[in-house]
Design a protein around this motif. Structure first.
Motif, PDB file in Angstrom:
ATOM      1  N   CYS A 280       0.852  -1.194   0.000  1.00 27.97           N
ATOM      2  CA  CYS A 280       0.000   0.000   0.000  1.00 27.97           C
ATOM      3  C   CYS A 280       0.886   1.242   0.000  1.00 27.97           C
ATOM      4  CB  CYS A 280      -0.852  -0.054   1.265  1.00 27.97           C
ATOM      5  SG  CYS A 280      -1.562   1.492   1.791  1.00 27.97           S
ATOM      6  N   VAL A 281       0.640   2.158  -0.912  1.00 31.67           N
ATOM      7  CA  VAL A 281       1.353   3.441  -0.906  1.00 31.67           C
ATOM      8  C   VAL A 281       0.337   4.562  -0.695  1.00 31.67           C
ATOM      9  CG1 VAL A 281       2.873   5.001  -2.152  1.00 31.67           C
ATOM     10  CG2 VAL A 281       3.081   2.531  -2.504  1.00 31.67           C
ATOM     11  N   GLN A 282       0.585   5.371   0.313  1.00 35.71           N
ATOM     12  CA  GLN A 282      -0.278   6.517   0.585  1.00 35.71           C
ATOM     13  C   GLN A 282       0.556   7.785   0.683  1.00 35.71           C
ATOM     14  OE1 GLN A 282      -2.795   4.966   4.085  1.00 35.71           O
ATOM     15  NE2 GLN A 282      -4.264   5.638   2.541  1.00 35.71           N
ATOM     16  N   SER A 283      -0.093   8.899   0.486  1.00 35.02           N
ATOM     17  CA  SER A 283       0.567  10.169   0.760  1.00 35.02           C
ATOM     18  C   SER A 283       0.666  10.341   2.275  1.00 35.02           C
ATOM     19  CB  SER A 283      -0.249  11.320   0.174  1.00 35.02           C
ATOM     20  OG  SER A 283       0.175  12.540   0.742  1.00 35.02           O
ATOM     21  N   GLU A 284       1.765  10.925   2.717  1.00 37.79           N
ATOM     22  CA  GLU A 284       1.877  11.255   4.148  1.00 37.79           C
ATOM     23  C   GLU A 284       0.708  12.114   4.608  1.00 37.79           C
ATOM     24  OE1 GLU A 284       6.764  11.595   4.378  1.00 37.79           O
ATOM     25  OE2 GLU A 284       5.526  13.408   4.413  1.00 37.79           O
ATOM     26  N   SER A 285       0.138  12.849   3.639  1.00 40.58           N
ATOM     27  CA  SER A 285      -0.951  13.764   3.968  1.00 40.58           C
ATOM     28  C   SER A 285      -2.335  13.109   3.878  1.00 40.58           C
ATOM     29  CB  SER A 285      -0.924  14.964   3.017  1.00 40.58           C
ATOM     30  OG  SER A 285       0.372  15.459   2.868  1.00 40.58           O
ATOM     31  N   SER A 286      -2.352  11.788   3.699  1.00 44.18           N
ATOM     32  CA  SER A 286      -3.630  11.062   3.666  1.00 44.18           C
ATOM     33  C   SER A 286      -3.327   9.591   3.943  1.00 44.18           C
ATOM     34  CB  SER A 286      -4.301  11.220   2.299  1.00 44.18           C
ATOM     35  OG  SER A 286      -5.479  10.452   2.236  1.00 44.18           O
ATOM     36  N   ALA A 287      -2.948   9.296   5.179  1.00 42.18           N
ATOM     37  CA  ALA A 287      -2.330   7.989   5.465  1.00 42.18           C
ATOM     38  C   ALA A 287      -3.110   7.164   6.487  1.00 42.18           C
ATOM     39  CB  ALA A 287      -0.886   8.194   5.927  1.00 42.18           C
ATOM     40  N   ALA A 288      -4.423   7.241   6.446  1.00 47.40           N
ATOM     41  CA  ALA A 288      -5.225   6.565   7.467  1.00 47.40           C
ATOM     42  C   ALA A 288      -4.957   5.054   7.505  1.00 47.40           C
ATOM     43  CB  ALA A 288      -6.703   6.827   7.207  1.00 47.40           C
ATOM     44  N   ILE A 289      -4.875   4.439   6.334  1.00 49.35           N
ATOM     45  CA  ILE A 289      -4.720   2.975   6.286  1.00 49.35           C
ATOM     46  C   ILE A 289      -3.322   2.561   6.720  1.00 49.35           C
ATOM     47  CG2 ILE A 289      -4.623   1.035   4.654  1.00 49.35           C
ATOM     48  CD1 ILE A 289      -7.088   2.375   3.267  1.00 49.35           C
ATOM     49  N   ARG A 312      -8.184   4.334  11.372  1.00 47.46           N
ATOM     50  CA  ARG A 312      -8.001   5.741  11.761  1.00 47.46           C
ATOM     51  C   ARG A 312      -8.678   6.707  10.801  1.00 47.46           C
ATOM     52  NH1 ARG A 312      -2.221   7.234  14.220  1.00 47.46           N
ATOM     53  NH2 ARG A 312      -2.178   5.647  15.844  1.00 47.46           N
ATOM     54  N   GLU A 313      -8.968   7.866  11.300  1.00 48.70           N
ATOM     55  CA  GLU A 313      -9.459   8.944  10.459  1.00 48.70           C
ATOM     56  C   GLU A 313      -8.394  10.037  10.503  1.00 48.70           C
ATOM     57  OE1 GLU A 313     -13.617   9.544  11.155  1.00 48.70           O
ATOM     58  OE2 GLU A 313     -13.592  11.413  10.014  1.00 48.70           O
ATOM     59  N   VAL A 314      -8.122  10.673   9.363  1.00 52.55           N
ATOM     60  CA  VAL A 314      -7.096  11.715   9.322  1.00 52.55           C
ATOM     61  C   VAL A 314      -7.690  12.965   8.669  1.00 52.55           C
ATOM     62  CG1 VAL A 314      -5.185  10.061   9.145  1.00 52.55           C
ATOM     63  CG2 VAL A 314      -6.257  10.924   7.057  1.00 52.55           C
ATOM     64  N   LYS A 315      -6.904  14.015   8.636  1.00 55.52           N
ATOM     65  CA  LYS A 315      -7.328  15.216   7.909  1.00 55.52           C
ATOM     66  C   LYS A 315      -6.475  15.255   6.653  1.00 55.52           C
ATOM     67  CE  LYS A 315      -9.739  18.981   7.597  1.00 55.52           C
ATOM     68  NZ  LYS A 315     -10.796  18.597   6.684  1.00 55.52           N
ATOM     69  N   ALA A 316      -7.045  14.784   5.544  1.00 61.06           N
ATOM     70  CA  ALA A 316      -6.263  14.617   4.321  1.00 61.06           C
ATOM     71  C   ALA A 316      -6.067  15.942   3.598  1.00 61.06           C
ATOM     72  CB  ALA A 316      -6.972  13.637   3.390  1.00 61.06           C
ATOM     73  N   SER A 317      -4.860  16.109   3.019  1.00 58.79           N
ATOM     74  CA  SER A 317      -4.598  17.349   2.286  1.00 58.79           C
ATOM     75  C   SER A 317      -3.676  17.121   1.090  1.00 58.79           C
ATOM     76  CB  SER A 317      -3.946  18.374   3.222  1.00 58.79           C
ATOM     77  OG  SER A 317      -2.698  17.864   3.687  1.00 58.79           O
ATOM     78  N   THR A 318      -3.554  15.871   0.622  1.00 64.54           N
ATOM     79  CA  THR A 318      -2.590  15.584  -0.440  1.00 64.54           C
ATOM     80  C   THR A 318      -2.986  16.169  -1.794  1.00 64.54           C
ATOM     81  OG1 THR A 318      -1.580  13.799  -1.716  1.00 64.54           O
ATOM     82  CG2 THR A 318      -3.719  13.328  -0.779  1.00 64.54           C
ATOM     83  N   VAL A 319      -1.960  16.442  -2.631  1.00 66.08           N
ATOM     84  CA  VAL A 319      -2.213  16.906  -4.001  1.00 66.08           C
ATOM     85  C   VAL A 319      -2.774  15.784  -4.872  1.00 66.08           C
ATOM     86  CG1 VAL A 319      -0.410  18.658  -3.973  1.00 66.08           C
ATOM     87  CG2 VAL A 319       0.149  16.355  -4.796  1.00 66.08           C
ATOM     88  N   ALA A 320      -2.569  14.549  -4.438  1.00 66.08           N
ATOM     89  CA  ALA A 320      -3.053  13.392  -5.216  1.00 66.08           C
ATOM     90  C   ALA A 320      -4.538  13.197  -4.905  1.00 66.08           C
ATOM     91  CB  ALA A 320      -2.247  12.145  -4.860  1.00 66.08           C
ATOM     92  N   ASP A 321      -5.385  13.917  -5.647  1.00 63.57           N
ATOM     93  CA  ASP A 321      -6.813  13.982  -5.284  1.00 63.57           C
ATOM     94  C   ASP A 321      -7.466  12.601  -5.223  1.00 63.57           C
ATOM     95  OD1 ASP A 321      -6.635  14.196  -8.345  1.00 63.57           O
ATOM     96  OD2 ASP A 321      -8.744  13.719  -8.010  1.00 63.57           O
ATOM     97  N   SER A 322      -7.012  11.668  -6.068  1.00 65.40           N
ATOM     98  CA  SER A 322      -7.663  10.353  -6.119  1.00 65.40           C
ATOM     99  C   SER A 322      -7.457   9.545  -4.847  1.00 65.40           C
ATOM    100  CB  SER A 322      -7.127   9.539  -7.297  1.00 65.40           C
ATOM    101  OG  SER A 322      -7.321  10.219  -8.496  1.00 65.40           O
ATOM    102  N   ILE A 323      -6.466   9.898  -4.048  1.00 63.81           N
ATOM    103  CA  ILE A 323      -6.218   9.150  -2.811  1.00 63.81           C
ATOM    104  C   ILE A 323      -6.282  10.082  -1.604  1.00 63.81           C
ATOM    105  CG2 ILE A 323      -4.962   7.201  -3.795  1.00 63.81           C
ATOM    106  CD1 ILE A 323      -2.333   8.663  -3.136  1.00 63.81           C
ATOM    107  N   SER A 324      -7.017  11.187  -1.760  1.00 67.18           N
ATOM    108  CA  SER A 324      -7.157  12.139  -0.659  1.00 67.18           C
ATOM    109  C   SER A 324      -8.450  11.839   0.092  1.00 67.18           C
ATOM    110  CB  SER A 324      -7.192  13.569  -1.227  1.00 67.18           C
ATOM    111  OG  SER A 324      -7.294  14.494  -0.170  1.00 67.18           O
ATOM    112  N   VAL A 325      -8.315  11.211   1.236  1.00 68.69           N
ATOM    113  CA  VAL A 325      -9.472  10.674   1.953  1.00 68.69           C
ATOM    114  C   VAL A 325      -9.270  10.852   3.455  1.00 68.69           C
ATOM    115  CG1 VAL A 325     -10.633   8.511   2.521  1.00 68.69           C
ATOM    116  CG2 VAL A 325      -9.981   8.958   0.166  1.00 68.69           C
ATOM    117  N   ASN A 326     -10.233  11.456   4.124  1.00 67.07           N
ATOM    118  CA  ASN A 326     -10.150  11.559   5.588  1.00 67.07           C
ATOM    119  C   ASN A 326     -10.448  10.211   6.245  1.00 67.07           C
ATOM    120  OD1 ASN A 326      -9.784  14.287   5.208  1.00 67.07           O
ATOM    121  ND2 ASN A 326     -11.868  14.849   5.756  1.00 67.07           N
TER     122      ASN A 326
END
Ligand code: ZN
Length: 434
Positions: A280-289, A312-326
């Protein structure tokens, strides 16, 4: 030659091997006739189950061979009716060996699954195709979805092709190209002043109110069934080999869990005898999983209690909109897939994701959107940390085209040289090189 659908899965009823649903959280099962979306016991997400013995019997010589689209995997799809109304080719995308990219990272066997070559230019078309198949099976005329962009443009595209009405809820910040796709395909686009999570909740409430068929990811179990065909194709294109790793960028977790399910299906029907790790690769700015996986692995519990696990739930802010998920709507299924497969859960900085766009494009000729470049960024990190060895066979999923989000790509690809229309001006540009 014009594209022609295979008649064996397009006309009349087909043998359906789906035998019900199982909840990812509490494991409660439902019969195939169940017409809800979530587990009636705990409101968890459902996994569609199959009679694998029957599948093995019905497969004959294997999956249909031609043409290359996902409906040739009909024996492992949960659809009653054939898809005579389905005119576009979804799936059947190429798997490329990428020697230069592999060498640049110091590994030998790297493949890219280029799912940018689906009708709306993303892997989401696989999910939309099977969800629309289900909508047609159930007689729905309006299909709805909450989307960060790609699921919406995909549903709009395939609804246009099958003469259904699509209603798409997106955050108002969705990339312009994706919004333009949806509008071009004639969808009713509702740009919500809020996050993807707000759009998701609103789509759910509106679909219940108006009786629309809600294709939203992490809610509708049929999306996973479409996306899992990506793994069947990788297996076929590797000549029956199983990769050591499949690297997947991850937002709400549905794609990752689907990729895992595809391999588990192949093993269940006896076509393969081992399973790959799913990274699994996530942005640091959307890393709930990833954070949830880390928490499990750093804890002392030998067994995970899936019925009580909170992703977990996070406050997502990544530029990669397709994987930007709280709040990852299919987070539990994804966490389970990573843990059960023994995969890594890595996070990368947005700068690494953006740098991976020209990095991949210039070594392969494939232009990924930010989320589709994330697996390459994550893979490089895993290689640096030596969690991958150089002889492993690795597949990265390229999930969406770079043309869907040129604004972010423009920040890292440089600028054109603006010149006068003269040969002299060209000479001046190349003088330092000659
Ligand atoms: Zn349940």
């Amino acid at each position: 030659m014009a594209y022609t659908a295979p008649t064996s899965c397009r006309e009349g009823h087909q043998q359906m091997n789906m035998n019900g649903y199982r909840c990812f959280a509490c494991s409660a099962t439902q019969a195939a006739e169940f017409d809800g979306f979530l587990c009636p016991v705990c409101a968890g997400n459902l996994d569609i189950t199959y009679d694998y013995d029957q599948v093995a019997k019905n497969m004959g010589d294997g999956f249909l061979q031609s043409p290359r689209d996902l409906f040739r995997f009909a024996t492992l799809l949960p659809l009653k009716q054939a898809r005579s109304a389905f005119p576009l080719r979804v799936g059947g995308t190429p798997l490329y060996a990428t020697r230069r990219l592999a060498e640049s990272a110091g590994i030998r066997n790297l493949y890219l699954k280029d799912d940018t070559l689906n009708p709306s230019a993303s892997l989401k078309d696989r999910a939309s195709a099977v969800a629309i198949g289900r909508a047609l099976d159930t007689g729905a005329e309006v299909v709805s979805v909450a989307s960060t962009g790609n699921a919406g443009s995909s549903l709009a595209c395939l609804a246009a092709a099958t003469n259904l009405t699509a209603v798409v809820f997106v955050p108002a910040s969705a990339p312009l190209a994706k919004l333009t796709q949806m509008l071009a395909f004639g969808a009713r686009v509702l740009a919500v002043r809020g996050s993807y999570d707000d759009a998701f909740d609103l789509c759910l409430a509106a679909s219940e109110e108006f009786g629309w068929f809600n294709r939203s990811t992490g809610y509708n179990a049929f999306t996973r069934e479409g996306k899992k065909t990506c793994s069947y194709e990788i297996w076929q294109d590797l000549g029956g080999r199983v990769p050591d790793r499949v690297v997947v960028s991850t937002g709400d977790g549905n794609t990752l869990s689907a990729i895992w399910k595809g391999w588990c299906d192949l093993k269940a029907v006896g076509l393969i005898d081992r399973l790959p790790r799913i990274d699994c690769v996530q942005s640091e700015s959307s890393a709930a999983i990833s954070e949830t996986v880390d928490q499990i692995r750093s804890g002392d519990e030998p067994e995970v209690n899936w019925s009580t696990l909170e992703v977990r739930e996070v406050k997502a802010s990544t530029v990669a909109d397709s994987i930007s998920v709280n709040r990852p709507r299919d987070g539990l299924a994804a966490v389970k897939a990573i843990i059960q497969s023994g995969g890594e859960a890595v996070t990368v900085a947005d700068e690494e994701i953006l740098a991976a766009i020209p990095g991949m494009a210039r070594a392969t000729g494939i232009f990924p959107e930010p989320a589709a470049a994330a697996p390459w960024a994550g893979l490089k990190q895993m290689i640096l940390k030596q969690s991958i060895t150089s002889d492993e066979l690795v597949v990265c999923i390229v999930s969406g085209s770079g043309l869907k989000d040129i604004a972010n790509a423009r920040t890292v690809v440089g600028e054109p040289l603006v010149i006068e229309p003269s040969l002299e001006a060209v000479r001046e540009c190349f003088a330092p090189l000659s």
